[in-house]
Design an enzyme around this catalytic site. Structure first.
Site, short mmCIF file in Angstrom:
data_model
loop_
_atom_site.label_atom_id
_atom_site.label_comp_id
_atom_site.label_asym_id
_atom_site.label_seq_id
_atom_site.Cartn_x
_atom_site.Cartn_y
_atom_site.Cartn_z
N PHE A 1 26.53 31.63 -100.75
CA PHE A 1 26.24 33.10 -101.33
C PHE A 1 27.37 34.01 -100.52
CE2 PHE A 1 22.80 31.91 -98.54
CZ PHE A 1 22.88 32.73 -97.25
N ALA A 2 27.54 35.48 -101.00
CA ALA A 2 28.33 36.18 -100.32
C ALA A 2 27.49 37.20 -99.63
CB ALA A 2 29.54 36.83 -101.39
N GLU A 3 27.99 37.72 -98.59
CA GLU A 3 27.45 38.70 -97.60
C GLU A 3 28.21 39.97 -97.53
OE1 GLU A 3 24.06 38.79 -96.21
OE2 GLU A 3 23.57 37.84 -97.88
N GLU B 1 30.90 41.84 -96.62
CA GLU B 1 32.14 41.64 -96.30
C GLU B 1 32.72 40.20 -95.74
OE1 GLU B 1 32.41 44.57 -93.22
OE2 GLU B 1 32.43 46.23 -94.51
N SER B 2 31.67 39.25 -96.28
CA SER B 2 31.85 37.98 -95.54
C SER B 2 31.54 37.04 -96.78
CB SER B 2 30.95 37.58 -94.41
OG SER B 2 31.17 38.52 -93.40
N ILE C 1 29.91 33.00 -97.27
CA ILE C 1 28.90 32.42 -96.29
C ILE C 1 29.21 30.84 -96.81
CG2 ILE C 1 26.55 32.07 -95.79
CD1 ILE C 1 27.52 34.33 -94.74
N ASP D 1 20.48 47.82 -91.05
CA ASP D 1 20.58 47.49 -92.51
C ASP D 1 19.46 46.23 -92.64
OD1 ASP D 1 21.82 47.21 -94.89
OD2 ASP D 1 23.12 45.50 -94.61
#
Length: 732
Positions: free
Chosen positions: A142-144, A146-147, A149, A270
């Site tokens: 999955f994408a987090e 600004e990153s 994963i 956050d």
């Protein structure tokens, strides 16, 4: 969103050749741009990147999401453009891509590959695993933000999360690692906070990438977990006590994390459903992603608009532990109320009370339909939400104070039960309950009281149905325990019902011993049931229920329940012994039941004695603490009352107004602190000792009414001392 337009884009039918030409010849120009509310975003490889991601990164994501979900009339332009550019990127020759200047190369995520070997980059933290022989288990799980994963697996089968920087956010992972190092050094590790090991070079596709490595938490995000938990509640798989007790367990864990971060002077900024993961193996919630962290008092790097505290959008107020507490509660509200089904409702807006119309509308069968974010009646839950989301930062409780709120300190269940419920939720192993999950009402207790009086009348006429009354008493003990936990019945009615139950046990004992009324003429016949039938239908169910009760962890509020259970066992023993003495030899089955009853009674007595001794110890500590406060209590109470009556009302507006307000508050706080300056250390030490004691005492009703009065007095003194202790760090 009506102002959205595409600027500098090619037509939707742009060819791959044209895309190649644009990449090679016009690298200095943006490939595709969106203009939303005057802010510019670039379309890159089916992603939309904010040109300045530190000024509300999540805010723009909500708006752009509408374009790619088909809610905007011109979404196909953006989609076709990015699809074409994506295809062009894949088919562009390596020679052409190598000629692309770094600016454009970075724009497409083609940042230079590191020359470092695979393995740790620098010295990892203590306890880090060996990375030799590691392999990629999952890529782009999955994408987090600004990153990217991915999941890395070591040769020992340990799974690690690899958080890989996107080019636009270069450097933020190192800052995140430094934050974890600072927390570990100053406050230690925390079981409910992500466990980070360090920076490493890991395989990523056919490249090598630098990544932040941490333990994988195998489980579900907060929204999925609590939605499934709520479904289990609605389907009768868990009762109300278990559902709300589990919610409170989660809240305590998350607030313990914010308190831990505050000890290190770090603010998460956050906390949201996507950044809380529930571990399938342990049932524990784990807070992840310190990418937007800041030091206390600093401006946050970013936040998620629908969860953030209001003070972060006004003037120059910095982030604080209290803004993290706000995030915890808005996260819980989002998950409990199911706000994901209605994205127009923002959790940081809190609950909306409706009194002019029903809070729930009905379906065609007359059943209520839940309306997320709507409350029609005040409860401990609604007060908890309002007391944190509905007040200004200076009035909002910190982590420890929030944990003392009536909602979180009353009606809790033991930690192991809550974790087991969460583990069952995550593994899908919930089974429907066979018990009634409805609340105990005053009417229900009146009906049960009338039934007991009927049994007492039968005893007076020597016609007592022994099996019937003992079976009913077992049911009534469960009902009274539940009513005490739920808090929906008046305290006097609970006390009266408890007295009636204990009286019934005394009458049964007298009846069995032949001493009911005129003992000379009383009968010793106690039941028409045969011994075996009595043991299997009456004794066995009671034994099983009480044994489960003994396996739980108890608090002071359970003393009344344990006293009643002890009395029930005593009475069962008395009846069974009497039955065993009526002429026939005692069977091995009867001996077995007598032994089990005696063992359960001994175990219960030990637990009850331990709990009563602990309560006496707590009572002594409470008395000592109240006496300690005598030197400062009156002065502190009066000073705080003057501060509350003279401080200016909080103003929200321009930076200038906010600054003026803070100056005035600082002046009033300085005067108040001067008045109590000689007691500052005493009050600080007082709260260190009183807060754990108050958590131990809880808010539930106790059998010892004097202890309840003393507890509430200690709570008032703790609130006074804690508020005065906070004045300096809040306003000066």
């Amino acid at each position: 969103m009506k102002s959205v337009k595409i600027m500098g884009t090619m037509p939707p039918s742009i060819s791959l050749a044209k895309a190649h030409e644009r990449i090679s010849q016009h690298w200095q120009n943006p490939v595709g741009e969106l203009n939303i509310g005057g802010k510019r975003y670039r379309i890159i490889d089916n992603q939309v990147l904010r040109l300045n991601p530190h000024s509300g990164f999540s805010l723009f994501r909500e708006g752009v999401g509408k374009i790619f979900s088909g809610k905007m009339f011109n979404f196909s332009i953006a989609r076709n453009l990015t699809d074409t550019l994506h295809a062009a990127q894949k088919t562009t020759s390596q020679e052409l891509r190598s000629d692309i200047p770094n600016a454009l190369s970075n724009l497409f995520g083609a940042k230079p590959q590191t020359e470092l070997p695979l393995g740790w980059k620098g010295e990892p933290l203590s306890g880090a695993p060996d990375l030799e022989g590691m392999r990629v288990a999952e890529t782009d799980k999955f994408a987090e933000g600004e990153s990217h994963i991915s999941i890395i697996e070591t040769k020992d089968k340990q799974r690690l999360v690899a958080k890989i920087e996107r080019s636009i956010a270069e450097g933020h992972l190192f800052a995140e690692l430094e934050a974890y190092k600072h927390i570990y050094k100053t406050a230690g590790k925390h079981p409910n906070l992500a466990n980070v090991h360090g920076m490493a070079v890991v395989p990523y596709g056919n490249r090598k990438e630098e990544a932040l490595l941490m333990d994988e938490v195998d489980g579900w995000r907060c929204s999925d977990t609590l939605r499934t938990l709520a479904d289990s509640w609605k389907q009768g798989k868990i009762n109300s006590e278990a559902y709300w007790g589990t919610i409170k367990f989660i809240a305590h864990r998350l607030l313990d994390v914010t308190n831990h971060l505050a000890k290190a002077g770090v603010v998460h900024n956050d906390i949201k459903p996507g950044n809380v993961v529930f571990d399938r193996a342990s049932g524990e919630p784990v807070v992840i992603d310190l990418g937007l962290h800041s030091r206390s008092g600093e401006q946050p790097k970013g936040f998620t608009e629908s969860f953030k505290a209001p003070e972060l959008g006004v003037g120059n107020l910095g982030a604080s532990e209290k803004s993290d507490v706000f995030l915890v509660v808005s996260t819980l509200l989002h998950c409990i109320e199911g706000f994901e089904k209605n994205p127009e409702i923002k959790p940081n807006q809190g609950l909306r009370f409706i009194t002019s119309e029903p809070a729930h509308v009905m379906d065609e069968n007359g059943y209520p339909i839940h309306r997320p974010g709507i409350a029609g009646v005040e409860t401990a839950y609604t007060r908890f939400i309002t007391d944190i989301l509905g007040v200004s930062a200076d009035s909002r409780p910190d982590s420890n104070e929030a944990r003392l709120h009536e909602f979180l300190s009353d009606g809790t269940i033991d930690e192991e039960s809550a974790k087991q419920i969460l583990k069952d939720t995550l593994t899908g192993e919930m089974s429907p309950l066979s018990t009634d999950v409805r609340r105990i009402t005053p009417k229900k207790l009146r009906e049960l009281s009338d039934l007991l009086r009927t049994h007492l009348s039968s005893a007076a006429t020597k016609q007592l149905d022994m099996g019937g009354v003992l079976s009913d008493l077992d049911t009534m003990l469960v009902a009274l325990d539940k009513a005490e936990r739920e808090g929906g019945v008046d305290k006097d009615q609970l006390k009266s019902f408890n007295s009636l139950i204990l009286k019934t046990y005394r009458v049964i004992e007298d009846y069995v011993k032949g001493r009911e009324g005129d003992t000379k003429n009383s009968s010793t016949e106690v039941s028409p049931y045969h011994r075996s039938n009595f043991m299997l239908s009456i004794v066995e169910p009671s034994l099983q229920r009480i044994q489960k009760h003994l396996d739980q962890t108890h608090s002071f509020s359970d003393i009344g329940s344990l006293v009643r259970a002890h009395k029930h066992l005593e009475t069962l023993l008395e009846v069974l012994v009497t039955l065993s003495q009526q002429g026939q030899p005692v069977s091995s089955e009867t001996y077995g039941f007598l032994n089990r009853l005696a063992e359960a009674k001994i175990t219960l007595s030990q637990q009850l004695n331990t709990l009563q001794q602990q309560q006496e110890s707590a009572k002594a500590q409470l008395s000592i603490l109240i006496n300690r406060s005598g030197s400062w209590a009156d002065v502190a109470r009066q000073s705080l009352q003057r501060f509350d009556s003279t401080r200016p009302v909080v103003k929200f507006g321009t930076e200038q107004y906010t600054a003026i307000h803070r100056q005035m508050m600082a002046a009033h706080a300085a005067i108040t602190l001067q008045e109590v300056s000689e007691f500052t250390d005493d009050m600080r030490n007082f709260t260190v000792d009183s807060i754990p004691l108050l958590i131990q005492l809880g808010r539930s009703s106790l059998m010892d009414e004097h202890l309840v009065e003393q507890r509430e007095k200690l709570r008032e003194l703790t609130t006074i001392a804690e508020r005065l202790n906070r004045l300096e760090r809040e306003w000066m």
